[in-house]
Design a protein around this motif. Structure first.
Motif, PDB file in Angstrom:
ATOM      1  N   ILE A   1       0.838  -1.199   0.000  1.00  0.00           N
ATOM      2  CA  ILE A   1       0.000   0.000   0.000  1.00  0.00           C
ATOM      3  C   ILE A   1       0.873   1.249   0.000  1.00  0.00           C
ATOM      4  CG2 ILE A   1      -1.741   1.312   1.292  1.00  0.00           C
ATOM      5  CD1 ILE A   1      -2.438  -1.490   2.608  1.00  0.00           C
ATOM      6  N   ALA A   2       0.503   2.225  -0.826  1.00  0.00           N
ATOM      7  CA  ALA A   2       1.139   3.540  -0.796  1.00  0.00           C
ATOM      8  C   ALA A   2       0.096   4.569  -0.390  1.00  0.00           C
ATOM      9  CB  ALA A   2       1.727   3.896  -2.157  1.00  0.00           C
TER      10      ALA A   2
ATOM     11  N   ILE B   1       3.459  -0.686   4.080  1.00  0.00           N
ATOM     12  CA  ILE B   1       2.877   0.631   3.826  1.00  0.00           C
ATOM     13  C   ILE B   1       3.967   1.660   3.575  1.00  0.00           C
ATOM     14  CG2 ILE B   1       1.387   2.462   4.711  1.00  0.00           C
ATOM     15  CD1 ILE B   1       0.065   0.387   6.530  1.00  0.00           C
ATOM     16  N   ASN B   2       3.922   2.308   2.415  1.00  0.00           N
ATOM     17  CA  ASN B   2       4.787   3.449   2.096  1.00  0.00           C
ATOM     18  C   ASN B   2       3.977   4.727   2.224  1.00  0.00           C
ATOM     19  OD1 ASN B   2       6.914   1.737   1.417  1.00  0.00           O
ATOM     20  ND2 ASN B   2       6.375   1.721  -0.755  1.00  0.00           N
ATOM     21  N   VAL B   3       4.528   5.726   2.880  1.00  0.00           N
ATOM     22  CA  VAL B   3       3.832   6.999   3.067  1.00  0.00           C
ATOM     23  C   VAL B   3       4.742   8.133   2.621  1.00  0.00           C
ATOM     24  CG1 VAL B   3       2.639   8.506   4.697  1.00  0.00           C
ATOM     25  CG2 VAL B   3       2.626   6.038   5.057  1.00  0.00           C
ATOM     26  N   THR B   4       4.173   9.081   1.882  1.00  0.00           N
ATOM     27  CA  THR B   4       4.964  10.234   1.467  1.00  0.00           C
ATOM     28  C   THR B   4       4.448  11.510   2.115  1.00  0.00           C
ATOM     29  OG1 THR B   4       3.598  10.645  -0.503  1.00  0.00           O
ATOM     30  CG2 THR B   4       5.525   9.218  -0.768  1.00  0.00           C
ATOM     31  N   ASN B   5       5.367  12.407   2.357  1.00  0.00           N
ATOM     32  CA  ASN B   5       5.065  13.731   2.897  1.00  0.00           C
ATOM     33  C   ASN B   5       6.028  14.731   2.287  1.00  0.00           C
ATOM     34  OD1 ASN B   5       3.085  13.409   5.384  1.00  0.00           O
ATOM     35  ND2 ASN B   5       4.517  11.706   5.468  1.00  0.00           N
ATOM     36  N   ARG B   6       5.565  15.954   2.196  1.00  0.00           N
ATOM     37  CA  ARG B   6       6.465  16.998   1.706  1.00  0.00           C
ATOM     38  C   ARG B   6       7.537  17.313   2.747  1.00  0.00           C
ATOM     39  NH1 ARG B   6       2.198  21.534   0.060  1.00  0.00           N
ATOM     40  NH2 ARG B   6       1.291  20.723   1.992  1.00  0.00           N
TER      41      ARG B   6
ATOM     42  N   VAL C   1       5.157   4.479  -4.972  1.00  0.00           N
ATOM     43  CA  VAL C   1       4.150   3.680  -5.676  1.00  0.00           C
ATOM     44  C   VAL C   1       4.747   2.517  -6.449  1.00  0.00           C
ATOM     45  CG1 VAL C   1       2.662   5.703  -5.879  1.00  0.00           C
ATOM     46  CG2 VAL C   1       4.133   5.075  -7.802  1.00  0.00           C
ATOM     47  N   GLU C   2       6.060   2.396  -6.462  1.00  0.00           N
ATOM     48  CA  GLU C   2       6.687   1.277  -7.169  1.00  0.00           C
ATOM     49  C   GLU C   2       6.244  -0.055  -6.551  1.00  0.00           C
ATOM     50  OE1 GLU C   2      10.887   1.728  -7.115  1.00  0.00           O
ATOM     51  OE2 GLU C   2      10.919   3.380  -8.565  1.00  0.00           O
ATOM     52  N   GLY C   3       5.632  -0.902  -7.354  1.00  0.00           N
ATOM     53  CA  GLY C   3       5.200  -2.215  -6.897  1.00  0.00           C
ATOM     54  C   GLY C   3       3.978  -2.220  -6.009  1.00  0.00           C
ATOM     55  N   ALA C   4       3.337  -1.065  -5.814  1.00  0.00           N
ATOM     56  CA  ALA C   4       2.174  -0.989  -4.911  1.00  0.00           C
ATOM     57  C   ALA C   4       0.943  -1.619  -5.541  1.00  0.00           C
ATOM     58  CB  ALA C   4       1.882   0.460  -4.534  1.00  0.00           C
ATOM     59  N   ASP C   5       0.192  -2.361  -4.730  1.00  0.00           N
ATOM     60  CA  ASP C   5      -1.087  -2.907  -5.187  1.00  0.00           C
ATOM     61  C   ASP C   5      -2.176  -1.842  -5.173  1.00  0.00           C
ATOM     62  OD1 ASP C   5      -0.494  -5.887  -5.411  1.00  0.00           O
ATOM     63  OD2 ASP C   5       0.153  -5.496  -3.361  1.00  0.00           O
ATOM     64  N   VAL C   6      -2.152  -1.007  -4.133  1.00  0.00           N
ATOM     65  CA  VAL C   6      -3.149   0.047  -3.971  1.00  0.00           C
ATOM     66  C   VAL C   6      -2.445   1.337  -3.598  1.00  0.00           C
ATOM     67  CG1 VAL C   6      -5.247   0.776  -2.776  1.00  0.00           C
ATOM     68  CG2 VAL C   6      -4.832  -1.665  -3.166  1.00  0.00           C
ATOM     69  N   VAL C   7      -2.820   2.425  -4.266  1.00  0.00           N
ATOM     70  CA  VAL C   7      -2.271   3.750  -3.972  1.00  0.00           C
ATOM     71  C   VAL C   7      -3.413   4.662  -3.525  1.00  0.00           C
ATOM     72  CG1 VAL C   7      -1.125   5.796  -4.917  1.00  0.00           C
ATOM     73  CG2 VAL C   7      -0.399   3.504  -5.639  1.00  0.00           C
TER      74      VAL C   7
END
Length: 275
Positions: free
Chosen positions: A4-5, A30-35, A59-65
């Motif tokens: 998950i991203a 779980i990958n999470v992005t922030n500024r 999002v690389e390889g993520a099933d759901v974004v």
């Protein structure tokens, strides 16, 4: 294991992360992005997730974004991640949690055939009591929709709707917590005017609101019957209800819901080119 991203670790993003982990999702998935790197570090230390500042890497390889940014940021974000998602070995599902951006616009911003789901959440998801209305795009299959519903179920209830119903959904659930908060605020002020301290008035109203909500959700009894059960003939409740009806409370809610749905439609309409 579903990868998950979550792009955007604000209140909605964090609520989703918290609910997913509480429901058994592995933090490492779980990958999470922030500024801001500081915010990402805070989420990593709290939940054990992977924090990143590069959306394409996330999002690389993520099933759901999950897109958990403001509506105005959605078009640029989709353009940024489109090629990476297209290059994934899995069929990545993109889930927008932002209001007002139509499915067609999001599908056009991504590589043709990318599955997109539009969700109208509401703020009670912050306490695991959210309502998530889900509208799938053209390229979403049943299995993918089930995965999205399962993930969103970690922060509340899920209902599938047609995209054409989302403006009405916004009025009924997306914005409606604010209506209840306004009613609670008004009742607290009324209690103070009757001589109660604000602390006592707030406790009484808050407890009553929570109890009434639980009865609506759990009793299986419709609101008309629940109201009638509290309304003894010629009693105190009937006197209050008569005043509310004569003040036009039903008409006010009809107009409020209509105004909300209309504004939702305006926000989702394509911009008119300047002449």
């Amino acid at each position: 294991m579903t990868t998950i991203a979550v792009l955007g670790g604000g209140k909605i993003g964090e609520a989703l992360i918290s609910g997913l982990i509480a429901a058994g999702t592995a933090p490492q998935s779980i990958n999470v992005t922030n500024r801001r790197a500081e915010r990402g570090q805070e989420l990593r230390e709290t939940y054990g997730i992977h924090d990143l500042t590069d959306n394409r890497q996330a999002v690389e390889g993520a099933d759901v974004v999950f897109l958990c940014v403001k509506p105005k940021g959605i078009p640029a974000l989709l353009t940024e991640i489109a090629d990476t998602i297209d290059g994934n070995d899995v069929s990545t599902v993109v889930v927008s949690m932002a209001a007002g951006i139509p499915l067609a616009a999001m599908e056009d911003a991504l590589v043709a055939g990318t599955p997109v789901v539009r969700v109208m959440p509401n703020t009670p998801m912050l306490v695991g009591k959210g309502m998530n209305a889900v509208a799938p795009g053209r390229f979403v299959n049943e299995e993918q929709l089930d995965v999205v519903a399962r993930l969103l179920g970690s922060v509340g209830d899920v209902v599938n709707v047609a995209e054409s119903d989302l403006d009405a959904v916004t009025a009924m659930s997306g914005s409606s917590p604010a209506y209840f908060f306004l009613v609670a605020e008004a009742l607290i002020d009324a209690g103070v005017s009757l001589g109660l301290t604000r602390d006592v008035a707030q406790k009484l109203v808050t407890s009553s609101a929570a109890g009434a909500g639980a009865m609506l959700a759990e009793s299986g009894i419709d609101p008309t019957t629940l109201r009638a059960n509290v309304s003894s003939p010629a009693g105190t409740t009937v006197a209050a209800l008569r005043e509310l009806e004569e003040s036009g409370i039903r008409g006010a809610f009809f107009r409020a819901a209509e105004a909300c749905a209309t504004r939702s439609a305006e926000l989702g309409a394509p911009a008119t080119p300047e002449k």
